[in-house]
Scaffold this motif. Structure first.
Motif, PDB file in Angstrom:
ATOM      1  N   ARG A 126      -0.780  -3.578   3.662  1.00 33.42           N
ATOM      2  CA  ARG A 126      -0.109  -2.328   4.046  1.00 33.42           C
ATOM      3  C   ARG A 126       1.325  -2.627   4.467  1.00 33.42           C
ATOM      4  O   ARG A 126       1.680  -3.740   4.803  1.00 33.42           O
ATOM      5  N   GLY A 172      -4.967  -2.305   3.502  1.00 35.89           N
ATOM      6  CA  GLY A 172      -5.242  -0.978   2.990  1.00 35.89           C
ATOM      7  C   GLY A 172      -6.081  -1.069   1.734  1.00 35.89           C
ATOM      8  O   GLY A 172      -6.349  -2.164   1.226  1.00 35.89           O
ATOM      9  N   TRP A 188       0.811  -1.219   0.000  1.00 38.38           N
ATOM     10  CA  TRP A 188       0.000   0.000   0.000  1.00 38.38           C
ATOM     11  C   TRP A 188       0.846   1.272   0.000  1.00 38.38           C
ATOM     12  O   TRP A 188       0.599   2.194  -0.773  1.00 38.38           O
ATOM     13  N   GLY A 189       1.859   1.305   0.839  1.00 38.22           N
ATOM     14  CA  GLY A 189       2.678   2.499   0.973  1.00 38.22           C
ATOM     15  C   GLY A 189       3.562   2.788  -0.222  1.00 38.22           C
ATOM     16  O   GLY A 189       4.106   3.891  -0.351  1.00 38.22           O
ATOM     17  N   LYS A 228      -6.173   6.634  -1.849  1.00 36.67           N
ATOM     18  CA  LYS A 228      -5.746   5.601  -0.910  1.00 36.67           C
ATOM     19  C   LYS A 228      -6.560   5.741   0.368  1.00 36.67           C
ATOM     20  O   LYS A 228      -6.979   6.839   0.721  1.00 36.67           O
ATOM     21  N   ALA A 229      -6.787   4.621   1.046  1.00 43.98           N
ATOM     22  CA  ALA A 229      -7.522   4.657   2.314  1.00 43.98           C
ATOM     23  C   ALA A 229      -7.019   3.538   3.216  1.00 43.98           C
ATOM     24  O   ALA A 229      -6.600   2.475   2.744  1.00 43.98           O
ATOM     25  N   GLU A 230      -7.074   3.809   4.503  1.00 40.66           N
ATOM     26  CA  GLU A 230      -6.788   2.772   5.479  1.00 40.66           C
ATOM     27  C   GLU A 230      -8.080   2.023   5.792  1.00 40.66           C
ATOM     28  O   GLU A 230      -9.183   2.520   5.546  1.00 40.66           O
ATOM     29  N   THR A 231      -7.951   0.817   6.323  1.00 40.31           N
ATOM     30  CA  THR A 231      -9.107   0.070   6.819  1.00 40.31           C
ATOM     31  C   THR A 231      -8.826  -0.381   8.234  1.00 40.31           C
ATOM     32  O   THR A 231      -7.679  -0.330   8.711  1.00 40.31           O
ATOM     33  N   SER A 232      -9.852  -0.854   8.917  1.00 40.82           N
ATOM     34  CA  SER A 232      -9.687  -1.316  10.303  1.00 40.82           C
ATOM     35  C   SER A 232      -9.157  -2.741  10.375  1.00 40.82           C
ATOM     36  O   SER A 232      -8.794  -3.219  11.448  1.00 40.82           O
TER      37      SER A 232
END
Length: 342
Positions: free
Chosen positions: A342, A302, A194-195, A293-297
Motif C-alpha cells: 500500500r 493491500g 495499491w493506491g 480493492k481491499a485493505e488488510t490488517s
C-alpha cells in the motif's frame, strides 16, 4: 487387473472423499524449473532476502507452483478421462509453501450432473492441499467434464453445488508476519502500489510467448499431471495434444509482471474458465482488469481483485462477442485476489 484405466463419470458418488497418491516433497528444483518454464520474476518468490525483508522466513515457492503440485496429485482420480477442465471457484491460499514441505491432496465430490448426450458428465470436487503437519495450505473447487465408460449406466440424480461468486475480502488469509512497510520498490521492479490502481482500470501486459510442445510436456510431467489429453495425440479427433490449462494460467500470470510487478502473492481464486483450447504454436498474450480493492490488517499490505485474460491474438481488452460468448481467441478468464504494498 493391476493397471488403472482411470475413473469414468459413473464411478463417482456424492460425498465421496478421495485421498490422492503420491505425496511430494518440494525442493528448490520446483522453483528453478518454474522460473525456467515461465518468465516468472516476482521478487517475493525469487529472493530469500527480499522475502525476509517482508517478514517471511524465506521465499515461498510461487503460489501457482504450489497449486500445480496439488492439482497434479488429483488428476489420476479426477480428470484422467476428462474431456476438459471447465472452471474453478472458492480457491484460497492459506499458508505459504516452502522448500522442504511435503504436499498431498484430498478431494470431496460435491456435485454430479450427466450431460444430455449421455456420453459424459460434469463432476464438481472440493480439493485441499495438505502439508506434512496436516495443515491445509490451499483449497479450491473445480469442475470437470468426464467421459462415461459405460453409456448405458444410469444417470445420477443431478446435484449442482452453489458456489460463491468470489472470496470476500475478509476471507483472504495474509501469511503470518507479512509486512510491506519497508518494501523495496526498486528491487521489485516497478513503483506502482495499491493506491495507484483504480477499479475498472485495464492493463495491457504487452509481451507474448509462443507455446512449444517441449516446454508444455516438461511442465505437465513436472506437475505429474497424467491427463491423457495432454500426452496422447491419438486421444483427440484432431490429433493435437491439449495444452494443460495450468500452463496457460502460469504463463499469463508471469506475463502480468509487466504492469503488476508488485502484485506479489495470490491469495484467492474467485473463478476461472478455460474459454478455448490452447495448442502448441499459439502465442499467449495477457491483459488485466482491476475488479476491486481491499485493505488488510497486515502492515503495508493491500489486496487487488484482478481479472487476468490470456489470449492467442486479437485486440487487448476484448473478451466476449455480441452473443455473450467468449471470443475464439480468448484462452483464459481468471479472477483472483493478490497482495500488493500500500
Amino acid at each position: 487387473m493391476k493397471t488403472n484405466p482411470g475413473r469414468f463419470f459413473e464411478d463417482y458418488r456424492m460425498g465421496e472423499v478421495i485421498a490422492h497418491a503420491v505425496p511430494r516433497t518440494v525442493s528448490g528444483g520446483e522453483r528453478a524449473l518454474y522460473h525456467a518454464l515461465y518468465p516468472a520474476r516476482h521478487a517475493l518468490h525469487s529472493s530469500d532476502e527480499f522475502a525476509r525483508a517482508c517478514g517471511l522466513p524465506a521465499a515461498p515457492i510461487d503460489d501457482l507452483a504450489a497449486f500445480h503440485v496439488v492439482f497434479g496429485k488429483t488428476v489420476p482420480d479426477i480428470s484422467l478421462n476428462a474431456v476438459a477442465n471447465l472452471g474453478y471457484a472458492e480457491g484460497r491460499w492459506l499458508k505459504p509453501v516452502y522448500t522442504g514441505d511435503t504436499l498431498r491432496a484430498e478431494s470431496t465430490v460435491i456435485g454430479l450432473k450427466e450431460n444430455s448426450n449421455g456420453k459424459s458428465g460434469v463432476v464438481w470436487v472440493g480439493t485441499r492441499g495438505i502439508n506434512q503437519h496436516g495443515e491445509t495450505v490451499l483449497e479450491y473447487v473445480r469442475w470437470v467434464m468426464v467421459r462415461k465408460g459405460d453409456t448405458s449406466s444410469p444417470a445420477p440424480d443431478p446435484v449442482i453445488p452453489k458456489l460463491a461468486a468470489s472470496v470476500a475480502p475478509d476471507g483472504l488469509v495474509v501469511p503470518e508476519g507479512l509486512d510491506f512497510s519497508n518494501y523495496d520498490f526498486g528491487l521489485a521492479g516497478e513503483p506502482h502500489r495499491w493506491g495507484d490502481y483504480q477499479v475498472g482500470e485495464t492493463i495491457d501486459h504487452v509481451d507474448g510467448v509462443t507455446i512449444e510442445e517441449a516446454e508444455h510436456m516438461l511442465a505437465t510431467r513436472l506437475w505429474q499431471n497424467t491427463a491423457k489429453v495432454h500426452f496422447d495425440a491419438t486421444f483427440r479427433e484432431d490429433g493435437k495434444r491439449l495444452i494443460y490449462g495450468g500452463h496457460v494460467i502460469s504463463m499469463a500470470r508471469a506475463l502480468s509482471f509487466n504492469g503488476l510487478a508488485n502484485a506479489q502473492m495470490i491469495v484467492a481464486l474467485n473463478g476461472g474458465a478455460h474459454a478455448n483450447p490452447c495448442f502448441a504454436g499459439d502465442t499467449v498474450k495477457a491483459w488485466t482488469e482491476v475488479l476491486d480493492k481491499a485493505e488488510t490488517s497486515a502492515p503495508g499490505v493491500g489486496a487487488l481483485r484482478l481479472r487476468l485474460v490470456a489470449t492467442k491474438g486479437g485486440e487487448p481488452f476484448a473478451l466476449r462477442g455480441e452473443d455473450g460468448k467468449y471470443l475464439p481467441e480468448v484462452l483464459l478468464d481468471l479472477d483472483y485476489w493478490a497482495l500488493i504494498p500500500r
